[in-house]
Design an enzyme around this catalytic site. Structure first.
Site, mmCIF file in Angstrom:
data_model
loop_
_atom_site.group_PDB
_atom_site.id
_atom_site.type_symbol
_atom_site.label_atom_id
_atom_site.label_comp_id
_atom_site.label_asym_id
_atom_site.label_seq_id
_atom_site.Cartn_x
_atom_site.Cartn_y
_atom_site.Cartn_z
ATOM 1 N N HIS A 53 0.825 -1.226 0.000
ATOM 2 C CA HIS A 53 0.000 0.000 0.000
ATOM 3 C C HIS A 53 0.859 1.278 0.000
ATOM 4 C CE1 HIS A 53 -2.949 2.998 1.025
ATOM 5 N NE2 HIS A 53 -2.402 3.169 2.219
ATOM 6 N N HIS A 77 3.672 6.787 5.531
ATOM 7 C CA HIS A 77 2.470 7.508 5.961
ATOM 8 C C HIS A 77 1.602 6.765 6.962
ATOM 9 C CE1 HIS A 77 0.147 5.322 2.810
ATOM 10 N NE2 HIS A 77 -0.867 5.564 3.599
ATOM 11 N N GLU A 81 0.430 5.649 12.683
ATOM 12 C CA GLU A 81 -0.905 5.252 13.082
ATOM 13 C C GLU A 81 -1.019 3.753 13.347
ATOM 14 O OE1 GLU A 81 -4.055 6.388 10.477
ATOM 15 O OE2 GLU A 81 -5.480 6.427 12.136
ATOM 16 N N ASP A 82 -0.355 2.944 12.524
ATOM 17 C CA ASP A 82 -0.612 1.496 12.584
ATOM 18 C C ASP A 82 0.508 0.653 13.182
ATOM 19 O OD1 ASP A 82 -2.919 2.166 11.346
ATOM 20 O OD2 ASP A 82 -2.278 1.592 9.334
ATOM 21 N N ASP A 144 -3.185 8.272 -1.329
ATOM 22 C CA ASP A 144 -3.539 7.229 -0.362
ATOM 23 C C ASP A 144 -4.965 6.775 -0.621
ATOM 24 O OD1 ASP A 144 -3.497 5.702 2.122
ATOM 25 O OD2 ASP A 144 -4.640 7.347 3.024
ATOM 26 N N ASP A 266 -19.010 15.868 -26.186
ATOM 27 C CA ASP A 266 -17.595 15.680 -25.912
ATOM 28 C C ASP A 266 -17.304 14.277 -25.393
ATOM 29 O OD1 ASP A 266 -18.807 16.023 -23.500
ATOM 30 O OD2 ASP A 266 -17.322 17.429 -22.699
HETATM 31 MN MN MN Z 1 -2.851 4.579 3.873
#
Ligand code: MN
Length: 742
Positions: A53, A77, A81-82, A144, A266
């Protein structure tokens, strides 16, 4: 909608090495190693190792040409958090810039925007604030979200709906506003797939059916233009691309603007890329020589760029078979901005904002500034939506100055955009010499003249607040009333409030006002009733948003229900707490059951029933003030009229049945059918369809209904859909059977 591609670190390295930009490779390698180690053992919902990811996010950012720190932050990133990794670690290993980018993304991720309450607008504003600090945070977040959307099929259904909703309503518009067209289109199309699978598949089917014809068509046009361009000495050979409108772009035209597939001119386009601006106009001349241009379909976004920086020439011309198509002409530079938007202006070396970026972010500051004067979340949200849209119109002053406004803007918005005082002093507006109403929707190219008053005391009208579309105009109007004579605001506010009370039939003595409105006063930081009136007067507090709650409050505190005052005898004689008297309440049962307005019971609440005279059973919550008062009074006759009631398990009464719908096949048919179902609250399966002769189609749909009335009603509505010949219950064997869940 599946993404099987797995991005590896080798692929990232390959991209970095072949890029024309300079990257700090060892920093990126160590960011990758740190992230890989931190996420070790973690998996995505797809079952793949988690690290794919952050790699995929980094890849998207490389494609946008972002700098070393942004790539490192993308790789890292999710670690704070994880995983156990900390902000301090990142700071010491990768420096302040990377650490604060990661921190920014983590904070953005924690702002929930999928909620219907007032928090939503507040949260979107928080996002804009974060963006204003460092727009790279938002660019990382968009990449993300893009990868999460690409892999959304592995998440549970409620997550899919939530993410798709959020993406369609918040992230895609922000991408569009930042000019990041490519990402915006992909986000929209992926969201649509989850939000309206029927609409989505119909557009895809239409595109597939016309694929061959389309490709031939585009190739023949490309060849013809290329042939002619060869005769001219360009600085560099122009590049000609074929382009097909995005699925969501098509969807909007067909389902929201109700055009047929063929009317979307278009849907096919040819794009010519050249080196210089004069060459753009030269190419347009040549195209018009080859094909007849359609009237009013020439747009010069080079002279008048869109607010998100987009520049290009557009012209719709008639092809040889009479099929209209669009030609877009721009320089390679403009093209880069059109695809990548603000990211195209990221000068990675300096790590600072360029002028173009400042321009690209000016709107963020404008929104943030304007919202400071309002505390009505609904208004913030709707103006945000308008201000977020990159589509805009260009209206001229009589002197020929162009004023850029969002679509649907009115003369009021125009006046305030020119100058605050012109707004305040406006009396009326003339468009193309004709006086127009103030809610007139201005169009691109029109000349608008504002006639102002000489009276130095002239100010705006309160009603303008509801007519103006831009947050700029609204906040200026509000500011005027705020500054204006407080006494007149108090009077106006009080009059408005009392009018609303009369309208809602709320009768309370004036000495009770302060207590009655205490909650709203506190919420809007008004310490006295006069402050409250004044805020209503200048529009800082919106009555229409508050009034519904007043009614509930009033009923609870001031009204003894009619039932309580009645004198007749009870119809049913229950004994309290006796199982034999327990009524099982079917939500949709036909017996006269109504839900009391004082406490509005919802399924799942603990409830009691009150036997009314002649109006059946009225259901209250057990914590309802009326029920509580009755208990406290403890009068046996009164008590007898209250029954114990319970909700039924509603799944046990649902029935499944098949419907046969015979119709002429057309674009939008499935959409209309699913809309009818959705509105009726009926769940349906994906239909089986059989094509019949004469352009007709038979659809067999399995639905779940609560009762016969609901079924009859929905059949009636289906028959009214345009093109539908008949809609009946299927006569087949798998008819009406009781399904019990569990
Ligand atoms: Mn993420």
């Amino acid at each position: 909608m599946t993404e099987d591609r797995v991005v590896t670190f080798d692929m990232i390295m390959e991209k970095i090495l072949t890029s024309d930009k300079q990257y700090d490779i060892s920093k990126i390698v160590s960011a990758y190693q740190f992230a890989a180690k931190a996420h070790e053992g973690q998996h995505r919902s797809s079952g793949q190792p988690y690290i794919i990811h952050p790699l995929a996010v980094a890849e998207s950012l490389l494609e946008l040409g972002m700098d070393t720190d942004t790539i490192c932050a993308a790789l890292l990133h999710d670690v704070v958090e994880d995983t156990p990794a900390t902000d301090e670690q990142l700071r010491s290993l990768f420096g302040k810039s990377v650490a604060s980018l990661v921190d920014g993304v983590t904070k953005l991720t924690q702002i929930p925007v999928f909620r219907q309450d007032q928090k939503k607008a507040e949260n979107i504003l928080k996002m804009l604030l974060a963006m204003d600090e460092d727009v790279r945070v938002m660019i990382i977040k968009l990449c993300d979200r893009l990868h999460n959307m690409r892999t959304l099929q592995f998440r549970p259904e409620h997550k899919q709906q939530q993410q798709a909703y959020e993406t369609m309503n918040v992230y895609a518009p922000i991408a569009g506003r930042l000019g990041m067209k490519k990402i915006q289109e992909e986000l929209e199309t992926l969201s649509l797939y989850y939000l309206d699978p029927f609409g989505y598949s119909e557009i895809v089917r239409k595109f597939e059916n016309t694929k061959e014809e389309r490709e031939q068509f585009i190739v023949s046009i490309k060849n013809r233009i290329a042939e002619r361009l060869k005769e001219i000495p360009f600085q560099q050979t122009p590049e000609i691309q074929g382009r097909v409108k995005s699925i969501y772009g098509m969807y909007k035209k067909i389902f929201k603007e109700h055009r047929s597939f063929e009317q979307v001119y278009d849907r096919y386009a040819v794009r010519v890329l050249v080196s210089t601006m004069p060459e753009c106009y030269l190419v347009m001349g040549i195209v018009h020589e080859l094909y007849r241009p359609l009237k009013d379909r020439i747009k010069d976004y080079i002279a008048m760029p869109k607010e998100n920086g987009y520049q290009s020439l557009h012209t719709t011309v008639l092809g040889r078979e009479g099929i209209p198509f669009e030609v877009q002409i721009r320089t390679w530079d403009m093209h880069k901005t059109a695809e990548y938007g603000i990211a195209a202006h990221w000068k990675y070396k300096e790590g600072i904002r360029t002028d173009k970026m400042e321009e690209g972010l000016a709107w963020v500051r404008k929104i943030l500034e304007a919202q400071k004067t309002s505390d009505d979340p609904d208004e913030i949200l709707s103006t945000l939506k308008i201000d977020l849209s990159p589509d805009n119109i260009m209206v001229m002053t009589p002197k020929g100055d162009a004023v850029t406004l969002p679509i649907k803007a009115t003369p009021i918005d125009f006046a305030y955009k020119i100058h605050t005082e012109i707004g305040h002093k406006m009396m009326y507006a003339r468009v193309e010499g004709r006086i127009v109403p103030l809610d007139y929707e201005l169009q691109t190219g029109q000349i608008c003249e504002i006639i102002t008053s000489k009276d130095p005391n002239k100010g705006p009208n309160r009603a303008w607040m509801n007519i103006a579309k831009t947050s700029e105009a609204k906040s200026k109007i509000r500011a005027w009333f705020k500054k204006e004579n407080r006494q007149s605001n108090i009077e106006a506010g009080k009059t408005m409030l009392e009018k609303e009370l009369r309208r809602s039939r709320i009768r309370i003595p004036e000495e009770d006002y302060e207590a009655f409105f205490s909650y709203d006063m506190k919420r809007h930081s008004c310490s006295t009733l006069e402050d409250f009136y004044a805020s209503i007067g200048y529009g800082g507090v919106s009555i229409s948003k508050l009034a519904p709650k007043w009614k509930d409050l009033y009923l609870k505190n001031y009204v003894h229900t009619e039932e309580n005052q009645s004198e007749e005898q009870p119809i049913v004689k229950p004994v309290e707490k006796n199982v034999t008297n327990q009524i099982i309440l079917d939500e949709i049962s036909d017996c006269a059951v109504k839900f009391a307005q004082c406490c509005n019971p919802l399924k799942g609440d603990e409830i009691v029933g009150f036997v009314t005279r002649g109006h059946g059973l009225s259901v209250h919550r057990t914590d309802c003030i009326n029920y509580r008062t009755m208990l406290a009074r403890n009068i046996p006759e009164e008590r007898e009229r209250w029954l114990e009631v319970q909700w039924t398990d509603n799944s046990s009464t649902a029935m499944r049945t098949n419907l046969d719908i015979l119709s002429y096949d057309r674009v939008g048919l499935m959409f209309d059918i699913s809309a009818v179902m959705k509105e009726a609250g009926i769940s349906m399966t994906v239909p089986q369809s059989h094509n019949l002769r004469g352009g007709r189609v038979l659809l067999v749909i399995n639905i779940q209904v609560m009762n016969m009335n609901q079924l009859t009603a929905v059949l009636e509505r289906l028959r009214k859909i345009s093109g539908v010949i008949s809609a009946e219950r299927a006569s087949s064997a798998h008819d009406m059977e009781n399904t019990k869940k569990n």
